[in-house]
Design a protein around this motif. Structure first.
Motif, PDB file in Angstrom:
ATOM      1  N   GLY A 121       0.828  -1.199   0.000  1.00  0.00           N
ATOM      2  CA  GLY A 121       0.000   0.000   0.000  1.00  0.00           C
ATOM      3  C   GLY A 121       0.856   1.240   0.000  1.00  0.00           C
ATOM      4  N   ALA A 122       0.216   2.371   0.203  1.00  0.00           N
ATOM      5  CA  ALA A 122       0.936   3.640   0.178  1.00  0.00           C
ATOM      6  C   ALA A 122       0.102   4.711   0.861  1.00  0.00           C
ATOM      7  CB  ALA A 122       1.253   4.063  -1.251  1.00  0.00           C
ATOM      8  N   SER A 123       0.795   5.726   1.318  1.00  0.00           N
ATOM      9  CA  SER A 123       0.140   6.936   1.829  1.00  0.00           C
ATOM     10  C   SER A 123       0.590   8.104   0.950  1.00  0.00           C
ATOM     11  CB  SER A 123       0.512   7.182   3.290  1.00  0.00           C
ATOM     12  OG  SER A 123       1.909   7.353   3.436  1.00  0.00           O
ATOM     13  N   LEU A 124      -0.338   9.001   0.664  1.00  0.00           N
ATOM     14  CA  LEU A 124      -0.075  10.107  -0.254  1.00  0.00           C
ATOM     15  C   LEU A 124      -0.712  11.368   0.292  1.00  0.00           C
ATOM     16  CD1 LEU A 124       0.870  11.184  -3.066  1.00  0.00           C
ATOM     17  CD2 LEU A 124      -1.381  10.506  -3.933  1.00  0.00           C
ATOM     18  N   SER A 125       0.033  12.463   0.218  1.00  0.00           N
ATOM     19  CA  SER A 125      -0.515  13.752   0.648  1.00  0.00           C
ATOM     20  C   SER A 125      -0.009  14.858  -0.279  1.00  0.00           C
ATOM     21  CB  SER A 125      -0.129  14.069   2.093  1.00  0.00           C
ATOM     22  OG  SER A 125       1.269  14.265   2.217  1.00  0.00           O
ATOM     23  N   TYR A 126      -0.886  15.808  -0.522  1.00  0.00           N
ATOM     24  CA  TYR A 126      -0.541  16.957  -1.361  1.00  0.00           C
ATOM     25  C   TYR A 126      -1.227  18.190  -0.784  1.00  0.00           C
ATOM     26  CZ  TYR A 126      -0.594  20.267  -5.233  1.00  0.00           C
ATOM     27  OH  TYR A 126      -0.460  21.399  -5.993  1.00  0.00           O
ATOM     28  N   ASN A 127      -0.468  19.267  -0.629  1.00  0.00           N
ATOM     29  CA  ASN A 127      -1.010  20.526  -0.111  1.00  0.00           C
ATOM     30  C   ASN A 127      -0.442  21.690  -0.920  1.00  0.00           C
ATOM     31  OD1 ASN A 127      -2.462  19.736   2.587  1.00  0.00           O
ATOM     32  ND2 ASN A 127      -0.497  18.671   2.659  1.00  0.00           N
ATOM     33  N   LEU A 261      20.242   8.987   9.840  1.00  0.00           N
ATOM     34  CA  LEU A 261      19.961   7.606  10.220  1.00  0.00           C
ATOM     35  C   LEU A 261      19.019   7.638  11.409  1.00  0.00           C
ATOM     36  CD1 LEU A 261      23.544   6.034  10.064  1.00  0.00           C
ATOM     37  CD2 LEU A 261      21.717   5.797   8.365  1.00  0.00           C
ATOM     38  N   ASN A 262      18.014   6.766  11.398  1.00  0.00           N
ATOM     39  CA  ASN A 262      17.065   6.797  12.508  1.00  0.00           C
ATOM     40  C   ASN A 262      16.503   5.412  12.788  1.00  0.00           C
ATOM     41  OD1 ASN A 262      14.426   6.544  10.872  1.00  0.00           O
ATOM     42  ND2 ASN A 262      15.468   8.271   9.904  1.00  0.00           N
ATOM     43  N   ILE A 263      16.140   5.213  14.052  1.00  0.00           N
ATOM     44  CA  ILE A 263      15.454   4.017  14.543  1.00  0.00           C
ATOM     45  C   ILE A 263      14.196   4.496  15.250  1.00  0.00           C
ATOM     46  CG2 ILE A 263      15.584   1.981  16.022  1.00  0.00           C
ATOM     47  CD1 ILE A 263      18.603   2.075  15.726  1.00  0.00           C
ATOM     48  N   GLY A 264      13.068   3.896  14.921  1.00  0.00           N
ATOM     49  CA  GLY A 264      11.819   4.374  15.489  1.00  0.00           C
ATOM     50  C   GLY A 264      10.875   3.258  15.871  1.00  0.00           C
ATOM     51  N   LEU A 265       9.950   3.596  16.757  1.00  0.00           N
ATOM     52  CA  LEU A 265       8.888   2.709  17.200  1.00  0.00           C
ATOM     53  C   LEU A 265       7.566   3.359  16.840  1.00  0.00           C
ATOM     54  CD1 LEU A 265       8.269   0.070  18.796  1.00  0.00           C
ATOM     55  CD2 LEU A 265       8.125   1.492  20.843  1.00  0.00           C
ATOM     56  N   CYS A 266       6.747   2.635  16.082  1.00  0.00           N
ATOM     57  CA  CYS A 266       5.541   3.236  15.521  1.00  0.00           C
ATOM     58  C   CYS A 266       4.347   2.293  15.719  1.00  0.00           C
ATOM     59  CB  CYS A 266       5.756   3.548  14.045  1.00  0.00           C
ATOM     60  SG  CYS A 266       4.398   4.408  13.271  1.00  0.00           S
ATOM     61  N   PRO A 267       3.554   2.467  16.766  1.00  0.00           N
ATOM     62  CA  PRO A 267       2.350   1.651  16.940  1.00  0.00           C
ATOM     63  C   PRO A 267       1.182   2.199  16.138  1.00  0.00           C
ATOM     64  CG  PRO A 267       2.601   3.117  18.802  1.00  0.00           C
ATOM     65  CD  PRO A 267       3.800   3.354  17.903  1.00  0.00           C
ATOM     66  N   GLY A 268       0.170   1.371  15.974  1.00  0.00           N
ATOM     67  CA  GLY A 268      -1.000   1.820  15.221  1.00  0.00           C
ATOM     68  C   GLY A 268      -2.148   0.839  15.336  1.00  0.00           C
ATOM     69  N   ILE A 269      -3.209   1.114  14.598  1.00  0.00           N
ATOM     70  CA  ILE A 269      -4.419   0.296  14.585  1.00  0.00           C
ATOM     71  C   ILE A 269      -4.787  -0.008  13.136  1.00  0.00           C
ATOM     72  CG2 ILE A 269      -6.886   0.213  15.140  1.00  0.00           C
ATOM     73  CD1 ILE A 269      -6.345   1.930  17.540  1.00  0.00           C
ATOM     74  N   GLU A 280      -5.301   1.910   7.935  1.00  0.00           N
ATOM     75  CA  GLU A 280      -4.381   1.961   9.071  1.00  0.00           C
ATOM     76  C   GLU A 280      -4.133   3.391   9.541  1.00  0.00           C
ATOM     77  OE1 GLU A 280      -1.682  -1.949   7.831  1.00  0.00           O
ATOM     78  OE2 GLU A 280      -0.781   0.051   7.906  1.00  0.00           O
ATOM     79  N   VAL A 281      -3.962   3.500  10.843  1.00  0.00           N
ATOM     80  CA  VAL A 281      -3.572   4.765  11.471  1.00  0.00           C
ATOM     81  C   VAL A 281      -2.388   4.472  12.382  1.00  0.00           C
ATOM     82  CG1 VAL A 281      -4.277   6.699  12.907  1.00  0.00           C
ATOM     83  CG2 VAL A 281      -5.957   5.584  11.438  1.00  0.00           C
ATOM     84  N   SER A 322      -2.939   5.322   6.032  1.00  0.00           N
ATOM     85  CA  SER A 322      -2.578   4.569   4.835  1.00  0.00           C
ATOM     86  C   SER A 322      -3.606   3.476   4.574  1.00  0.00           C
ATOM     87  CB  SER A 322      -1.177   3.961   4.965  1.00  0.00           C
ATOM     88  OG  SER A 322      -1.112   3.109   6.086  1.00  0.00           O
ATOM     89  N   VAL A 323      -3.624   3.024   3.322  1.00  0.00           N
ATOM     90  CA  VAL A 323      -4.489   1.937   2.888  1.00  0.00           C
ATOM     91  C   VAL A 323      -3.591   0.794   2.422  1.00  0.00           C
ATOM     92  CG1 VAL A 323      -6.254   1.218   1.246  1.00  0.00           C
ATOM     93  CG2 VAL A 323      -6.340   3.512   2.229  1.00  0.00           C
ATOM     94  N   MET A 324      -3.858  -0.418   2.926  1.00  0.00           N
ATOM     95  CA  MET A 324      -3.042  -1.583   2.595  1.00  0.00           C
ATOM     96  C   MET A 324      -3.928  -2.674   2.001  1.00  0.00           C
ATOM     97  SD  MET A 324       0.036  -0.672   3.616  1.00  0.00           S
ATOM     98  CE  MET A 324       0.992  -2.189   3.770  1.00  0.00           C
TER      99      MET A 324
END
Length: 332
Positions: A121-127, A261-269, A280-281, A322-324
């Motif tokens: 899937g993908a997430s897309l934003s335009y402003n 360089l980065n390491i991250g923790l990303c929870p969601g539903i 998904e959020v 995002s939509v998967m």
């Protein structure tokens, strides 16, 4: 009476494990004229009688114990010993099940996404913002006055995951973003005598990112529609940007290149809208990153900036939608 740690009914195993005392000792001394049993048979006898004590202690059945003691050391006694050990094992498993703790969120071992599935899937934003389309420029909080210009942002982030086990997936994310800010006219006012002209300032920046991710799902209350997930990300970003000011025909500006360089923790539903399509959020709550930026001014002078830091707080501005799409590619 028996004085061993089992505190069981009177038995004969203590004759082998404890030193003889009193009348008990006298009776044993009378039997010393008999030839001692072979070492192997004696060891087997100790094991058998010790198991008898355990049976009498934990199952509290003296009658069964005495009946067992009358059985000669034959194949029948071996079968009874095996049955005894199996009974003790099953009793231990039952006690472990009784101590199992459940938070009520559902069984994490239940299948939400089976092995062999793949999601993409993908997430897309335009402003795009445009200010100053009128008689006078746009004003913001009496600080920025006479604003005329545009701001454009584009972000796209495709992702793909493969489920190596039930509810566990590995995958990758890629990202691209572009930002352009054109200030044709603007003035910064910090008081009646402090006005700064910001006209003819321009800024452009684009970045590319790649991340490796591991994701684990926990179904909510055993549901196959709703689930929480936790995603661990590690990757890097490269960006290029330039900012400049036009003064007549003269152009003064700074060109910059940045690496991170980065390491991250990303929870969601996750919520399934159909059998294969999910919404998904997610939000970043923990991030550790290192960045290095090199600047060149007017293609002559150089400078640099490095940064290392961590943050542990929900970034609501970084809330991602995002939509998967899920589909089967391997054996379950």
């Amino acid at each position: 009476s028996c004085t061993c740690f089992l505190h069981c009914a009177p038995c004969t195993v203590c004759h082998f494990l404890l030193p003889p005392t009193g009348t008990h000792s006298a009776n044993l001394q009378k039997k010393t004229h008999k030839a001692p049993k072979p070492t192997t048979e004696r060891a087997e006898s100790i094991v058998i009688k010790f198991l008898q004590c355990i049976w009498a202690r934990y199952f509290d059945s003296t009658e069964i114990y005495h009946n067992f003691a009358m059985i000669k050391y034959t194949k029948m006694k071996k079968i009874v010993i095996v049955a005894l050990l199996l009974s003790l094992g099953f009793q231990g498993v039952a006690r472990n099940d009784e101590k199992k703790f459940d938070r009520g969120l559902g069984d994490a071992s239940s299948i939400f996404v089976p092995k062999g599935m793949m999601s993409a899937g993908a997430s897309l934003s335009y402003n795009r913002y445009s200010a100053g389309n009128g008689d006078i420029g746009y004003e913001m909080m009496s600080l920025l006055t006479g604003m005329e210009g545009t701001l454009s942002t584009v972000k796209i982030s495709p992702a793909a995951f493969y489920f190596i086990a039930k509810n566990t997936a590995v995958g990758a994310r890629f990202g691209y973003s572009y930002t352009a800010l054109d200030i044709d006219k603007a003035s910064l006012s910090l008081g009646s005598d402090n006005n700064f002209d910001l006209s003819n300032h321009y800024f452009k920046n684009q970045s590319y990112s790649g991340l490796f991710a591991v994701r684990n799902y926990v179904p909510l209350f055993g549901s196959r529609v709703f689930a929480m997930f936790n995603e661990i990300r590690i990757g890097g970003t490269k960006s290029q940007g330039k900012s400049f000011q036009m003064d007549g025909e003269e152009k003064n500006g700074v060109y910059s290149e940045a690496y991170a360089l980065n390491i991250g923790l990303c929870p969601g539903i996750t919520m399934f809208l159909t059998n294969n399509l999910a919404f998904e959020v997610s939000v970043n709550v923990l991030e550790c990153n290192y960045s290095y930026t090199k600047q060149t001014k007017n293609q002559v002078y150089t400078s640099s900036l490095s940064h290392f830091g961590t943050s542990f707080k929900p970034n609501l501005l970084g809330l991602a939608f995002s939509v998967m799409y899920y589909f089967q590619v391997g054996k379950q």
